[in-house]
Design a protein around this motif. Sequence first.
Motif, PDB file in Angstrom:
ATOM      1  N   MET A 108       0.848  -1.199   0.000  1.00 51.20           N
ATOM      2  CA  MET A 108       0.000   0.000   0.000  1.00 51.20           C
ATOM      3  C   MET A 108       0.880   1.244   0.000  1.00 51.20           C
ATOM      4  N   SER A 109       0.516   2.221  -0.834  1.00 45.97           N
ATOM      5  CA  SER A 109       1.285   3.456  -0.892  1.00 45.97           C
ATOM      6  C   SER A 109       1.132   4.239   0.408  1.00 45.97           C
ATOM      7  N   LEU A 110       2.194   4.927   0.774  1.00 47.52           N
ATOM      8  CA  LEU A 110       2.163   5.739   1.985  1.00 47.52           C
ATOM      9  C   LEU A 110       1.336   6.997   1.752  1.00 47.52           C
ATOM     10  N   ARG A 111       0.540   7.363   2.761  1.00 47.00           N
ATOM     11  CA  ARG A 111      -0.233   8.599   2.713  1.00 47.00           C
ATOM     12  C   ARG A 111       0.375   9.605   3.687  1.00 47.00           C
ATOM     13  N   LEU A 112       0.253  10.870   3.348  1.00 53.96           N
ATOM     14  CA  LEU A 112       0.779  11.942   4.195  1.00 53.96           C
ATOM     15  C   LEU A 112      -0.368  12.840   4.625  1.00 53.96           C
ATOM     16  N   SER A 113      -0.475  13.042   5.936  1.00 54.46           N
ATOM     17  CA  SER A 113      -1.543  13.868   6.503  1.00 54.46           C
ATOM     18  C   SER A 113      -0.948  14.903   7.445  1.00 54.46           C
ATOM     19  N   THR A 114      -1.781  15.806   7.931  1.00 56.66           N
ATOM     20  CA  THR A 114      -1.318  16.860   8.821  1.00 56.66           C
ATOM     21  C   THR A 114      -2.280  17.055   9.980  1.00 56.66           C
ATOM     22  N   VAL A 115      -1.798  17.692  11.033  1.00 61.54           N
ATOM     23  CA  VAL A 115      -2.621  18.105  12.174  1.00 61.54           C
ATOM     24  C   VAL A 115      -2.582  19.625  12.257  1.00 61.54           C
ATOM     25  N   ARG A 172      -5.416  25.521   2.577  1.00 62.78           N
ATOM     26  CA  ARG A 172      -4.077  25.257   2.041  1.00 62.78           C
ATOM     27  C   ARG A 172      -3.727  23.778   2.176  1.00 62.78           C
ATOM     28  N   ALA A 173      -4.173  23.127   3.235  1.00 61.13           N
ATOM     29  CA  ALA A 173      -3.914  21.693   3.402  1.00 61.13           C
ATOM     30  C   ALA A 173      -4.507  20.903   2.236  1.00 61.13           C
ATOM     31  N   GLU A 174      -5.688  21.287   1.794  1.00 58.75           N
ATOM     32  CA  GLU A 174      -6.287  20.624   0.633  1.00 58.75           C
ATOM     33  C   GLU A 174      -5.482  20.921  -0.627  1.00 58.75           C
ATOM     34  N   GLN A 175      -5.064  22.164  -0.795  1.00 60.34           N
ATOM     35  CA  GLN A 175      -4.296  22.536  -1.977  1.00 60.34           C
ATOM     36  C   GLN A 175      -2.967  21.785  -2.047  1.00 60.34           C
ATOM     37  N   LEU A 176      -2.357  21.529  -0.894  1.00 60.34           N
ATOM     38  CA  LEU A 176      -1.066  20.846  -0.846  1.00 60.34           C
ATOM     39  C   LEU A 176      -1.192  19.345  -1.090  1.00 60.34           C
ATOM     40  N   GLY A 177      -2.402  18.816  -1.076  1.00 65.56           N
ATOM     41  CA  GLY A 177      -2.604  17.412  -1.382  1.00 65.56           C
ATOM     42  C   GLY A 177      -2.532  16.467  -0.210  1.00 65.56           C
ATOM     43  N   PHE A 178      -2.632  16.970   1.024  1.00 61.35           N
ATOM     44  CA  PHE A 178      -2.647  16.076   2.178  1.00 61.35           C
ATOM     45  C   PHE A 178      -3.841  15.130   2.083  1.00 61.35           C
ATOM     46  N   HIS A 179      -3.642  13.903   2.558  1.00 62.04           N
ATOM     47  CA  HIS A 179      -4.725  12.929   2.548  1.00 62.04           C
ATOM     48  C   HIS A 179      -5.815  13.331   3.543  1.00 62.04           C
ATOM     49  N   THR A 180      -5.399  13.637   4.777  1.00 56.57           N
ATOM     50  CA  THR A 180      -6.326  14.020   5.848  1.00 56.57           C
ATOM     51  C   THR A 180      -5.733  15.181   6.619  1.00 56.57           C
ATOM     52  N   ALA A 181      -6.571  16.080   7.079  1.00 55.67           N
ATOM     53  CA  ALA A 181      -6.164  17.100   8.044  1.00 55.67           C
ATOM     54  C   ALA A 181      -6.953  16.843   9.329  1.00 55.67           C
ATOM     55  N   TYR A 182      -6.227  16.604  10.391  1.00 55.19           N
ATOM     56  CA  TYR A 182      -6.823  16.307  11.687  1.00 55.19           C
ATOM     57  C   TYR A 182      -6.697  17.521  12.602  1.00 55.19           C
ATOM     58  N   THR A 183      -7.392  17.479  13.720  1.00 53.49           N
ATOM     59  CA  THR A 183      -7.150  18.429  14.795  1.00 53.49           C
ATOM     60  C   THR A 183      -7.245  17.692  16.125  1.00 53.49           C
ATOM     61  N   TYR A 184      -6.636  18.260  17.153  1.00 56.81           N
ATOM     62  CA  TYR A 184      -6.729  17.683  18.488  1.00 56.81           C
ATOM     63  C   TYR A 184      -8.122  17.937  19.055  1.00 56.81           C
ATOM     64  N   ASP A 185      -8.661  16.961  19.758  1.00 58.21           N
ATOM     65  CA  ASP A 185      -9.946  17.135  20.437  1.00 58.21           C
ATOM     66  C   ASP A 185      -9.688  17.255  21.933  1.00 58.21           C
ATOM     67  N   HIS A 186      -9.275  18.444  22.334  1.00 56.52           N
ATOM     68  CA  HIS A 186      -9.003  18.761  23.741  1.00 56.52           C
ATOM     69  C   HIS A 186      -9.743  20.039  24.121  1.00 56.52           C
ATOM     70  N   LEU A 187      -9.892  20.259  25.413  1.00 54.02           N
ATOM     71  CA  LEU A 187     -10.430  21.526  25.903  1.00 54.02           C
ATOM     72  C   LEU A 187      -9.329  22.566  26.034  1.00 54.02           C
ATOM     73  N   SER A 188      -8.124  22.105  26.225  1.00 55.14           N
ATOM     74  CA  SER A 188      -6.903  22.910  26.170  1.00 55.14           C
ATOM     75  C   SER A 188      -5.767  21.914  26.103  1.00 55.14           C
ATOM     76  N   TRP A 189      -4.558  22.401  25.819  1.00 52.43           N
ATOM     77  CA  TRP A 189      -3.471  21.441  25.652  1.00 52.43           C
ATOM     78  C   TRP A 189      -2.115  22.060  25.988  1.00 52.43           C
ATOM     79  N   ARG A 190      -1.484  21.504  27.008  1.00 54.37           N
ATOM     80  CA  ARG A 190      -0.083  21.768  27.364  1.00 54.37           C
ATOM     81  C   ARG A 190       0.272  23.250  27.276  1.00 54.37           C
ATOM     82  N   SER A 191       1.258  23.582  26.445  1.00 55.64           N
ATOM     83  CA  SER A 191       1.777  24.952  26.402  1.00 55.64           C
ATOM     84  C   SER A 191       0.779  25.945  25.822  1.00 55.64           C
ATOM     85  N   PHE A 192      -0.321  25.446  25.233  1.00 57.15           N
ATOM     86  CA  PHE A 192      -1.342  26.331  24.675  1.00 57.15           C
ATOM     87  C   PHE A 192      -2.456  26.629  25.677  1.00 57.15           C
TER      88      PHE A 192
END
Length: 300
Positions: free
Chosen positions: A1-8, A25-45
């Motif tokens: 199976m070919s490798l897929r490249l995604s982003t967060v 831009r993620a769609e324009q760059l051809g990423f397979h999937t764009a994910y996001t974190y499902d948190h209420l807050s996260w670490r240094s942010f």
Amino acid sequence: MSLRLSTVILPYRRWHEGARAAWVRAEQLGFHTAYTYDHLSWRSFRDGPWFGAIPTLTAAAAATDRLRLGTLVTSPNFRHPVTLAKELISLDDVSGGRITLGVGAGGTGFDATALGQEPWTPRERADRFAEFVSLLDRLLTEDAVSYEGRFYSAHEARNIPGCVQRPRLPFAVAATGPRGLRLAARYGQAWVTTGDPKLYENGTPEQSVAALRGQIDKLAEACETAGRDVAGLDKVLLTGFTPDRNRPLASLDAFVDFAGRHQELGFTEIVIHWPIPDSDFAADEKVFERIAMEALAQLD
């Protein structure tokens, strides 16, 4: 199976002040999937802006046409299967069937106590996760569900018309322990790992590769027990948490070398973080875009 490249894409910017542009831009760059974190807050942010995953993904679905979208990862820490299922069915509809649910047991960070509860023990997190995933599977595949469990209940919960994707949207189950791997083997269309956290501070890339090989071997054992071919399960590596940290994003050659080593292990998808200045995910945006556009051609 070919490798897929995604982003967060982390949800730390206002939608009209840079966030929307990143998803487009993620769609324009051809990423397979764009994910996001499902948190209420996260670490240094934690003390800065941070927006909700489901509304962000809904907006991203409206702003894009082809890009798959998803969470990495949703957990029981502040979610209930009944309400989550309704939101996911709605999101899958808005996106035209482009949603993947990354799901994990959750940790002991900010999310674990935000609703006022005491942090769960590792055993309780595992117990809750097992019930959470099994009930969510039913809610996303059945029109009406009634259930009384140890942690969760549903009383004639209606989920008509169900997901656009049939029998339901895919689960990408994050797991490294035996119980989680069994859940991935039973319910997952993909398995997610960030590597071995014990190696993050003082491990070597070679030790990380060996640990990941061991995780995939254990996944194969879980699949065999479940009567399933492990080759049919996508294997997703979320980068940034191995001893390499963000060094693979230093150059196109560095990433191709990193991706090639992990493709040889059996990974089918590699996820890289969208660059965030002055953070753990800082990277040169021009190099990042070059990786997105050119790396996979060198790995075929």
